[in-house]
Structures are given as C-alpha cells and as structure tokens.
Design a protein around this motif. Structure first.
Motif, PDB file in Angstrom:
ATOM      1  N   ILE A 165       0.840  -1.205   0.000  1.00 21.78           N
ATOM      2  CA  ILE A 165       0.000   0.000   0.000  1.00 21.78           C
ATOM      3  C   ILE A 165       0.876   1.256   0.000  1.00 21.78           C
ATOM      4  O   ILE A 165       0.581   2.241  -0.697  1.00 21.78           O
ATOM      5  N   ALA A 166       1.962   1.237   0.773  1.00 26.07           N
ATOM      6  CA  ALA A 166       2.872   2.384   0.812  1.00 26.07           C
ATOM      7  C   ALA A 166       3.489   2.634  -0.562  1.00 26.07           C
ATOM      8  O   ALA A 166       3.622   3.784  -0.997  1.00 26.07           O
ATOM      9  N   GLU A 167       3.836   1.566  -1.252  1.00 22.63           N
ATOM     10  CA  GLU A 167       4.383   1.713  -2.608  1.00 22.63           C
ATOM     11  C   GLU A 167       3.330   2.267  -3.559  1.00 22.63           C
ATOM     12  O   GLU A 167       3.625   3.127  -4.405  1.00 22.63           O
ATOM     13  N   ARG A 168       2.107   1.802  -3.406  1.00 20.30           N
ATOM     14  CA  ARG A 168       1.034   2.251  -4.297  1.00 20.30           C
ATOM     15  C   ARG A 168       0.777   3.740  -4.166  1.00 20.30           C
ATOM     16  O   ARG A 168       0.525   4.433  -5.155  1.00 20.30           O
ATOM     17  N   LEU A 169       0.862   4.254  -2.942  1.00 26.18           N
ATOM     18  CA  LEU A 169       0.611   5.677  -2.715  1.00 26.18           C
ATOM     19  C   LEU A 169       1.897   6.511  -2.702  1.00 26.18           C
ATOM     20  O   LEU A 169       1.849   7.712  -2.455  1.00 26.18           O
ATOM     21  N   GLY A 170       3.023   5.869  -2.948  1.00 28.15           N
ATOM     22  CA  GLY A 170       4.282   6.607  -3.040  1.00 28.15           C
ATOM     23  C   GLY A 170       4.765   7.186  -1.730  1.00 28.15           C
ATOM     24  O   GLY A 170       5.360   8.270  -1.700  1.00 28.15           O
ATOM     25  N   ILE A 171       4.552   6.459  -0.616  1.00 27.13           N
ATOM     26  CA  ILE A 171       4.957   6.993   0.692  1.00 27.13           C
ATOM     27  C   ILE A 171       5.936   6.068   1.420  1.00 27.13           C
ATOM     28  O   ILE A 171       6.064   6.134   2.639  1.00 27.13           O
ATOM     29  N   THR A 172       6.653   5.224   0.683  1.00 24.35           N
ATOM     30  CA  THR A 172       7.621   4.342   1.338  1.00 24.35           C
ATOM     31  C   THR A 172       8.703   5.145   2.058  1.00 24.35           C
ATOM     32  O   THR A 172       9.242   4.695   3.072  1.00 24.35           O
ATOM     33  N   TYR A 173       8.999   6.349   1.563  1.00 18.46           N
ATOM     34  CA  TYR A 173      10.024   7.185   2.187  1.00 18.46           C
ATOM     35  C   TYR A 173       9.589   7.722   3.547  1.00 18.46           C
ATOM     36  O   TYR A 173      10.417   8.231   4.317  1.00 18.46           O
ATOM     37  N   LEU A 174       8.291   7.584   3.869  1.00 18.94           N
ATOM     38  CA  LEU A 174       7.769   8.061   5.151  1.00 18.94           C
ATOM     39  C   LEU A 174       7.731   6.975   6.223  1.00 18.94           C
ATOM     40  O   LEU A 174       7.528   7.286   7.403  1.00 18.94           O
ATOM     41  N   LEU A 175       7.912   5.732   5.854  1.00 20.26           N
ATOM     42  CA  LEU A 175       7.656   4.624   6.768  1.00 20.26           C
ATOM     43  C   LEU A 175       8.482   4.687   8.042  1.00 20.26           C
ATOM     44  O   LEU A 175       8.018   4.281   9.113  1.00 20.26           O
ATOM     45  N   GLY A 195       1.361  18.132   6.784  1.00 21.19           N
ATOM     46  CA  GLY A 195      -0.074  17.872   6.860  1.00 21.19           C
ATOM     47  C   GLY A 195      -0.587  17.090   5.666  1.00 21.19           C
ATOM     48  O   GLY A 195      -1.407  16.184   5.803  1.00 21.19           O
ATOM     49  N   GLY A 196      -0.088  17.430   4.472  1.00 14.97           N
ATOM     50  CA  GLY A 196      -0.508  16.721   3.269  1.00 14.97           C
ATOM     51  C   GLY A 196      -0.035  15.279   3.265  1.00 14.97           C
ATOM     52  O   GLY A 196      -0.780  14.363   2.903  1.00 14.97           O
ATOM     53  N   GLU A 197       1.226  15.058   3.684  1.00 17.55           N
ATOM     54  CA  GLU A 197       1.755  13.703   3.767  1.00 17.55           C
ATOM     55  C   GLU A 197       0.983  12.880   4.793  1.00 17.55           C
ATOM     56  O   GLU A 197       0.694  11.697   4.575  1.00 17.55           O
ATOM     57  N   ARG A 198       0.645  13.519   5.907  1.00 20.29           N
ATOM     58  CA  ARG A 198      -0.101  12.814   6.953  1.00 20.29           C
ATOM     59  C   ARG A 198      -1.458  12.364   6.441  1.00 20.29           C
ATOM     60  O   ARG A 198      -1.922  11.268   6.746  1.00 20.29           O
ATOM     61  N   GLN A 199      -2.097  13.208   5.637  1.00 17.66           N
ATOM     62  CA  GLN A 199      -3.402  12.841   5.092  1.00 17.66           C
ATOM     63  C   GLN A 199      -3.287  11.613   4.195  1.00 17.66           C
ATOM     64  O   GLN A 199      -4.148  10.721   4.222  1.00 17.66           O
ATOM     65  N   VAL A 253      -1.055   9.287   4.513  1.00 16.70           N
ATOM     66  CA  VAL A 253      -0.819   8.173   5.441  1.00 16.70           C
ATOM     67  C   VAL A 253      -2.152   7.655   5.983  1.00 16.70           C
ATOM     68  O   VAL A 253      -2.383   6.437   6.051  1.00 16.70           O
ATOM     69  N   PHE A 254      -3.049   8.549   6.356  1.00 14.10           N
ATOM     70  CA  PHE A 254      -4.347   8.137   6.885  1.00 14.10           C
ATOM     71  C   PHE A 254      -5.155   7.383   5.821  1.00 14.10           C
ATOM     72  O   PHE A 254      -5.842   6.399   6.122  1.00 14.10           O
ATOM     73  N   ILE A 255      -5.076   7.851   4.579  1.00 11.42           N
ATOM     74  CA  ILE A 255      -5.768   7.163   3.490  1.00 11.42           C
ATOM     75  C   ILE A 255      -5.144   5.793   3.259  1.00 11.42           C
ATOM     76  O   ILE A 255      -5.854   4.796   3.040  1.00 11.42           O
ATOM     77  N   ALA A 256      -3.823   5.713   3.349  1.00  5.19           N
ATOM     78  CA  ALA A 256      -3.133   4.423   3.211  1.00  5.19           C
ATOM     79  C   ALA A 256      -3.602   3.451   4.284  1.00  5.19           C
ATOM     80  O   ALA A 256      -3.814   2.259   4.023  1.00  5.19           O
ATOM     81  N   CYS A 257      -3.777   3.941   5.508  1.00  7.06           N
ATOM     82  CA  CYS A 257      -4.225   3.084   6.609  1.00  7.06           C
ATOM     83  C   CYS A 257      -5.626   2.540   6.334  1.00  7.06           C
ATOM     84  O   CYS A 257      -5.931   1.384   6.660  1.00  7.06           O
ATOM     85  N   ALA A 258      -6.477   3.357   5.736  1.00  7.52           N
ATOM     86  CA  ALA A 258      -7.823   2.896   5.377  1.00  7.52           C
ATOM     87  C   ALA A 258      -7.755   1.768   4.354  1.00  7.52           C
ATOM     88  O   ALA A 258      -8.544   0.813   4.408  1.00  7.52           O
ATOM     89  N   LEU A 259      -6.803   1.855   3.426  1.00  5.21           N
ATOM     90  CA  LEU A 259      -6.634   0.789   2.435  1.00  5.21           C
ATOM     91  C   LEU A 259      -6.080  -0.471   3.089  1.00  5.21           C
ATOM     92  O   LEU A 259      -6.501  -1.591   2.768  1.00  5.21           O
ATOM     93  N   VAL A 260      -5.160  -0.298   4.006  1.00  4.64           N
ATOM     94  CA  VAL A 260      -4.588  -1.439   4.731  1.00  4.64           C
ATOM     95  C   VAL A 260      -5.682  -2.177   5.508  1.00  4.64           C
ATOM     96  O   VAL A 260      -5.650  -3.407   5.637  1.00  4.64           O
ATOM     97  N   GLN A 261      -6.648  -1.456   6.012  1.00  4.41           N
ATOM     98  CA  GLN A 261      -7.707  -2.032   6.838  1.00  4.41           C
ATOM     99  C   GLN A 261      -8.567  -3.033   6.079  1.00  4.41           C
ATOM    100  O   GLN A 261      -9.224  -3.885   6.680  1.00  4.41           O
ATOM    101  N   GLU A 262      -8.589  -2.898   4.744  1.00  2.00           N
ATOM    102  CA  GLU A 262      -9.326  -3.826   3.884  1.00  2.00           C
ATOM    103  C   GLU A 262     -10.816  -3.898   4.208  1.00  2.00           C
ATOM    104  O   GLU A 262     -11.432  -4.965   4.152  1.00  2.00           O
ATOM    105  N   SER A 263     -11.402  -2.776   4.562  1.00  2.00           N
ATOM    106  CA  SER A 263     -12.846  -2.704   4.757  1.00  2.00           C
ATOM    107  C   SER A 263     -13.529  -2.638   3.393  1.00  2.00           C
ATOM    108  O   SER A 263     -12.917  -2.264   2.386  1.00  2.00           O
TER     109      SER A 263
END
Length: 256
Positions: free
Chosen positions: A125-135, A144-148, A150-160
């Motif tokens: 998921i981090a690779e898909r959203l281009g945020i591996t450098y934040l891990l 603030g933008g990067e954090r947002q 991250v929150f969207i990435a977490c929603a994808l990880v949740q697999e709801s």
C-alpha cells in the motif's frame, strides 16, 4: 452489498429543536464512488460519522446488506467501514510504519500480532501511494498533506468494504490530489465502495461518481455527476456566482 439509510434524522444536542440531518433516505451501491457536496454545515461530515458509527441516529436506521449496523460490534463494523477524518489527533511520536500496521488488527484474533503477511500488505500500500520514504518517520515529523495520505493508506490497509473520507484532498497540493483521487478511482474498480465529502464539484466529475447534493441537513438531489454538476443544479446551493469555466476570462488548470 449496498448501504441503505432509512428515514434517518440526527442532532447533536437533544435539548435543541433543530435537526442536523432530517429524513435522510439514501442507497449506496456496491463498488461505487459517491461524493457528498454542499456548503459548510450542511451535514456531510455528520453523515459520514453516522456511517462510521461515531454517532448514533436520533431516529432511523442504516443497513449494510441485511445487517443493521447498530447491532454490529466495533470490530465487525471496522470490516465494513474505514473512516478517514479531515482532522486527526494521532500521537506524533508513532512511526508511520507502525501506524499503518495497526490498520491490519481488525483481521487478527485478539491474541495475535501482525506477521509477515500484514507487513507485506503495508509495504504494498505504501508503494502504491508513493509513501515508502515516510515509513521510518514519526507521524509528527511529516507535513499535513503527507499525513493525510498516510491516513488514506491506513484505510486501504484495513481492507474494509467501504472507505469513508471527509474532504480527503483539503490539505493536499494539486499533484497529490491527483494521486489520491486516481487511487480512489482504481480501488473502486477493484470492488471497494467509496463515500467522500468534497467542496470541489469538479472532483465528482473527475471520479465519474454518483453525487449526493446536501443542503441544510437534507438531501436535495442524487444522481450521476455528469447530470448534477451543472450551473443550474449548483446555483441553488452555492449561489449565483457558479459558472462554467468558459465564461471566465482565464483558463482554469486541472488534472487528467
């Protein structure tokens, strides 16, 4: 499965006569994108909170398929809805990686910890959203933008099954707006249902979504974006300053 909201009304202070939401009836189809549009205070955020289970209806019901959501446990509900608020108060010293990994816990037994499968999910998921450098950074160290994102990435990880997003692009620059909206488009085609609020009607057109027009606590109209995102429809909500871009003295910049 679809989400059905039946005769729902809500207010924050039961002592006051005025309702925040009134007589809401809405059906959200499976694997669809749905954009809530309306002025500040019209009830968009409240409706998302009710779906997420953060608030309870005064009257009415919300069903997911044949299940009344009021009867589900928090863990059961987390498998249906992932919620991304506009503002979050996550403790700043949590690593981004650990925060994303926490999103997998709704699929684990209470005595288990995330393993290799969950770690791989976070990485993908981090690779898909281009945020591996934040891990390896703490959430408090990112913008603030990067954090947002991250929150969207977490929603994808949740697999709801359904992802709820309250103004997900409000803190993002135009490049990251494009990245997030394009990703939402992709995951909808993969079977996810997306419900988001926005102040930009053009986002609904970009997403080719369904639209829920809200005004003063009621749903004034629903339909597909290409039919509802018109000057005539939006003027009744946003006022007579709404116009088409070709009526302006300049060309507006967008993304594709």
């Amino acid at each position: 499965m679809s989400v059905k909201i039946n005769n729902l009304s809500f207010k924050y202070d039961k002592r006051l006569p005025e309702l925040t939401l009134r007589d809401i009836n809405l059906e959200i189809q499976d694997s669809s994108i749905n954009v809530l549009l309306g002025l500040n205070g019209c009830g968009k955020t409240t409706l998302l909170k009710l779906l997420a289970g953060l608030e309870k209806p005064l009257v009415g019901s919300i069903y997911y398929g044949d299940s009344d959501l009021s009867n589900l446990t928090i863990k059961q509900r987390s498998k249906v809805f992932a919620y991304v608020p506009q503002h979050s108060y996550i403790v700043g010293d949590i690593l981004v990686y650990d925060y994303l990994l926490f999103g997998t816990t709704n699929t684990l037994a209470f005595y288990k910890t995330p393993g290799e499968k969950e770690m791989e999910k976070v990485q993908l998921i981090a690779e898909r959203l281009g945020i591996t450098y934040l891990l390896d950074k703490k959430i408090g160290q990112v913008s603030g933008g990067e954090r947002q994102i991250v929150f969207i990435a977490c929603a994808l990880v949740q697999e709801s099954s359904i992802i709820l997003l309250d103004e997900p692009t409000s803190a993002l620059d135009i490049k990251n707006q494009n990245k997030v909206l394009s990703t939402l488009k992709e995951i909808s085609k993969e079977g996810k249902t997306i419900i988001l609020s926005s102040h930009n009607p053009n986002h609904a057109l970009f997403l080719d979504s369904n639209v829920v027009l809200m005004n003063k606590g009621i749903i004034s109209e629903t339909g597909v974006a290409k039919d509802l995102i018109t000057v005539d429809k939006l003027t009744s909500i946003y006022g007579d300053h709404v116009c088409y871009s070709d009526e302006l003295g300049y060309r507006e910049i967008s993304f594709k």
